[in-house]
Design an enzyme around this catalytic site. Structure first.
Site, PDB file in Angstrom:
ATOM      1  N   ARG A   1      42.309  34.709 -26.943  1.00  0.00           N
ATOM      2  CA  ARG A   1      41.607  33.902 -25.937  1.00  0.00           C
ATOM      3  C   ARG A   1      40.251  33.533 -26.506  1.00  0.00           C
ATOM      4  NH1 ARG A   1      37.734  33.519 -22.426  1.00  0.00           N
ATOM      5  NH2 ARG A   1      36.820  35.400 -23.350  1.00  0.00           N
TER       6      ARG A   1
ATOM      7  N   GLU B   1      36.239  41.462 -28.637  1.00  0.00           N
ATOM      8  CA  GLU B   1      35.845  40.059 -28.444  1.00  0.00           C
ATOM      9  C   GLU B   1      37.067  39.162 -28.273  1.00  0.00           C
ATOM     10  OE1 GLU B   1      33.298  36.987 -27.927  1.00  0.00           O
ATOM     11  OE2 GLU B   1      32.598  39.004 -28.421  1.00  0.00           O
ATOM     12  N   ASP B   2      37.071  38.351 -27.225  1.00  0.00           N
ATOM     13  CA  ASP B   2      38.080  37.307 -27.014  1.00  0.00           C
ATOM     14  C   ASP B   2      39.505  37.863 -26.978  1.00  0.00           C
ATOM     15  OD1 ASP B   2      36.150  35.423 -26.753  1.00  0.00           O
ATOM     16  OD2 ASP B   2      36.390  34.534 -28.723  1.00  0.00           O
TER      17      ASP B   2
ATOM     18  N   LYS C   1      29.274  36.030 -34.180  1.00  0.00           N
ATOM     19  CA  LYS C   1      28.612  37.050 -33.361  1.00  0.00           C
ATOM     20  C   LYS C   1      27.756  37.963 -34.237  1.00  0.00           C
ATOM     21  CE  LYS C   1      30.498  36.500 -29.146  1.00  0.00           C
ATOM     22  NZ  LYS C   1      29.806  36.477 -27.859  1.00  0.00           N
TER      23      LYS C   1
ATOM     24  N   ASP D   1      32.712  42.398 -24.918  1.00  0.00           N
ATOM     25  CA  ASP D   1      31.656  41.396 -24.801  1.00  0.00           C
ATOM     26  C   ASP D   1      31.906  40.435 -23.652  1.00  0.00           C
ATOM     27  OD1 ASP D   1      29.258  40.121 -25.791  1.00  0.00           O
ATOM     28  OD2 ASP D   1      30.533  38.526 -26.538  1.00  0.00           O
ATOM     29  N   ASP D   2      33.136  39.964 -23.508  1.00  0.00           N
ATOM     30  CA  ASP D   2      33.440  38.960 -22.486  1.00  0.00           C
ATOM     31  C   ASP D   2      33.347  39.533 -21.081  1.00  0.00           C
ATOM     32  OD1 ASP D   2      34.398  36.851 -24.463  1.00  0.00           O
ATOM     33  OD2 ASP D   2      35.731  38.507 -24.929  1.00  0.00           O
TER      34      ASP D   2
ATOM     35  N   TYR E   1      27.248  29.484 -33.906  1.00  0.00           N
ATOM     36  CA  TYR E   1      27.835  30.071 -32.703  1.00  0.00           C
ATOM     37  C   TYR E   1      28.253  28.912 -31.808  1.00  0.00           C
ATOM     38  CZ  TYR E   1      28.210  33.533 -28.905  1.00  0.00           C
ATOM     39  OH  TYR E   1      28.656  34.337 -27.885  1.00  0.00           O
TER      40      TYR E   1
ATOM     41  N   ASN F   1      32.821  28.178 -22.492  1.00  0.00           N
ATOM     42  CA  ASN F   1      32.510  27.653 -23.825  1.00  0.00           C
ATOM     43  C   ASN F   1      33.767  27.084 -24.479  1.00  0.00           C
ATOM     44  OD1 ASN F   1      29.699  28.460 -23.999  1.00  0.00           O
ATOM     45  ND2 ASN F   1      30.442  30.556 -24.089  1.00  0.00           N
TER      46      ASN F   1
END
Length: 610
Positions: free
Chosen positions: A190, A279-280, A208, A302-303, A137, A460
């Site tokens: 992203r 996600e992203d 994940k 999630d973000d 991760y 991150n």
């Protein structure tokens, strides 16, 4: 990674479980499903034989097949004759892993292990979670994503591309497993703080889901990583002959949303009970998709939501570390640097908690406690002229979510240093993906007004953090309460003291959330689940740890954290009437959740013909 001194013991986390409201007896609510499939099996039945068993990572035991298994599965002579149990296998793979020269080589080694023996992979990961989570991760997964097309070896998960429009409902049946509990999906627009990585973003769902299994106890055969390949605007990838994604610019507008709609329809038709984690996805697609689907299917972003939960947990824990009560949240003065989906999502979670605590009566009143800064500067009144940044102009209009944070009494586009000087924040959050955004002047100004300023550079990977741990402690004379998205080592302050670092990463929140949703078979993921996730995590550190600036258990305790969070999420699901799984009368919810968690041990394999 967090140092060993930061780790909360399993005893501490377990005692926290006992403080949750999980001892009441649950009857059987109206439901159509049973929890029995969640239970571990003592024997695994397979239709495969011969090399198909050896080459199936969900079945393979490597050298650990017994003589009887080798005979009945027709693999006698196809593996080395001496049987070696898992402890010897772990010794071998750990030695080889330690011989790898750099984190990317370790990532490749672990991916190869996962591709051939998932049971062994997860046993290794759980035993060395603190060491290896940063490999599978963040931060290493960021580098692996950038180089995914170069290090590609074997396919994992499913890809739905622009050339698959009209065929997705049939494609989903190419996946070999009828039961899928959790799907993590990205469009690669992203990825962390790295931007548009197109189909290379597949490494994020894989990473994940590895944590869903290792920390959250979801079964390996019940997870599905997905990339929606709608193209990429990354010119370097489009010009790279090795790039494996669609070589055209990204779909956008109605064409994009109709593509996602087809995919959602396809996966929910085959797996109607699966939890879908977005996600992203870039802003504003992330919010638009969440708003469209969160009341229709079992999903979350999630973000936006999971990151919000762990950030809120960090702030609540920091209040205790500074000698305040968690109900004092509405007294904080918070500057959030970053106004995208993550920044707005984090702040909305904080607003939710302020309102729930009752110290503020309305959301509008709570919005006054947060000052939001984007790449132009403060979201302020564009009619106020200020000498600090006279030439700055906001070219794009703010959307309705961002507009809630406009400060009418301060000029628009005010730079961060000026914002901190005028606002005197107690907490600063970084969600920009831009390294070095937190300036020395801004952090030193905070330290002038607060004994223990709270500094959270959350972007991150670590190379994109808004400041480093060393900088934060240097600029605050060692007084900062520090938490970051990617791990930093504790900082030697030179006088026998250490500045303690915390990893404020959603790896603390989403595994337990997914566990709770999966066990309860919740039909929806509700806002209160995220609020309660934050509250559970905020209460896991001991008083002595908080005094040192340690806010969370160590990464090695993620499995216990997930158990605590999952139990509370289950309780919320039943309380709010969204749980559809039957519980037997007299069952303790905590026992059901604990018993549902996957444990990576070899079980006897039995062949059964079709």
């Amino acid at each position: 990674m967090l140092s060993s001194t930061c780790r909360t013991s399993s005893t501490r986390v377990s005692s926290c479980l006992r403080t949750l409201n999980i001892r009441r007896w649950y009857g059987a609510p109206p439901a159509v499903q049973s929890l029995d499939p969640r239970r571990d099996k003592t024997v695994q039945v397979t239709n495969s034989r011969g090399v198909n068993v050896i080459h199936d990572p969900l079945l393979s035991k490597g050298t650990a097949f017994s003589i009887n298994e080798r005979e009945r599965l027709s693999i006698r002579g196809l593996v080395p004759p001496r049987q070696q149990e898992m402890d010897k296998q772990l010794l071998r793979v750990k030695r080889n892993l330690d011989a790898c020269d750099n984190p990317l080589d370790k990532f490749i080694f672990l991916s190869s292990l996962q591709d051939r023996n998932e049971t062994l992979f997860y046993k290794l990961l759980i035993q060395h979670l603190e060491e290896l989570s940063g490999i599978i991760y963040t931060p290493t997964v960021g580098l692996a994503s950038q180089k995914s097309h170069s290090i590609y070896r074997r396919s994992r998960g499913m890809y739905f591309s622009s050339q698959d429009r009209g065929a997705m409902s049939a494609m989903v049946y190419n996946w070999p497993h009828d039961e899928v509990d959790v799907i993590v999906v990205t469009d690669g627009s992203r990825v962390l703080g790295l931007g548009d990585l197109g189909a290379n973003g597949m490494q994020i769902p894989i990473g994940k889901l590895s944590l869903y299994v290792a920390a959250g106890g979801i079964r390996p055969r019940a997870v599905l990583p997905v990339v929606l390949d709608v193209g990429t605007n990354n010119e370097s990838l489009l010009n790279d002959p090795l790039y494996l994604g669609m070589d055209h610019p990204r779909l956008d507008g109605e064409e994009y949303y109709s593509f996602v709609e087809e995919w959602v329809t396809a996966v929910t038709s085959r797996w109607p009970n699966a939890l879908i984690q977005f996600e992203d996805f870039k802003y504003p697609h992330a919010y638009n998709l969440l708003n469209k689907y969160q009341k229709k299917i079992t999903c979350f972003n999630d973000d936006i939501q999971s990151t919000s939960a762990i950030t809120l947990a960090g702030i609540l824990a920091s209040l205790k570390a500074r000698g305040f009560q968690q109900d004092d949240l509405s007294e904080e003065r918070i500057v959030c640097v970053g106004a995208g989906s993550a920044g707005v999502g984090v702040c909305e979670g904080i607003i939710d908690c302020m309102v729930a605590q009752g110290r503020v009566r309305t959301r509008e009143e709570a919005y006054k406690r947060i000052w939001m800064v984007d790449h132009h500067g403060l979201l302020g009144n564009n009619e106020i002229v200020d000498d600090a940044q006279p030439d700055a102009k906001r070219m794009n209009e703010l959307d309705e979510r961002q507009s809630c944070y406009i400060k009418q009494d301060l000029p628009d586009c005010l730079p961060l240093d000026q914002v901190v000087e005028r606002v005197k924040p107690s907490v600063i959050l970084g969600l920009t993906g831009i390294p070095g955004v937190f300036t020395e002047k801004a952090i030193r100004t905070m330290a002038q007004h607060h004994e223990r300023p709270v500094v959270f550079p959350l972007s991150n990977p670590d190379t994109h953090a808004e400041c480093s741990a060393e900088q934060a402690f240097k600029w605050t004379d060692g007084r900062a309460i520090f938490a970051s998205g990617s791990p930093f080592k504790d900082v030697d302050l030179g006088d026998g003291r250490y500045g303690r670092t915390n990893q404020c990463n959603n790896s603390y929140s989403f595994p337990g959330l997914g566990l709770g949703v999966t066990v309860s078979r919740a039909s929806r993921v509700t806002p209160n689940m995220f609020l309660e996730t934050a509250r559970v995590i905020a209460n896991l550190a001991s008083r002595s740890q908080l005094k040192e600036g340690i806010l969370f258990p160590g990464v090695q305790d993620l499995r216990n954290v997930a158990l605590a969070v999952g139990t509370r999420v289950c309780e919320v699901a039943y309380d709010e009437g969204v749980a559809t799984a039957k519980l037997k009368p007299g069952e303790l919810l905590a026992d059901v959740v604990r018993g549902s968690m996957f444990v990576p041990d070899y079980v006897p394999l039995v062949h059964q013909p079709y």
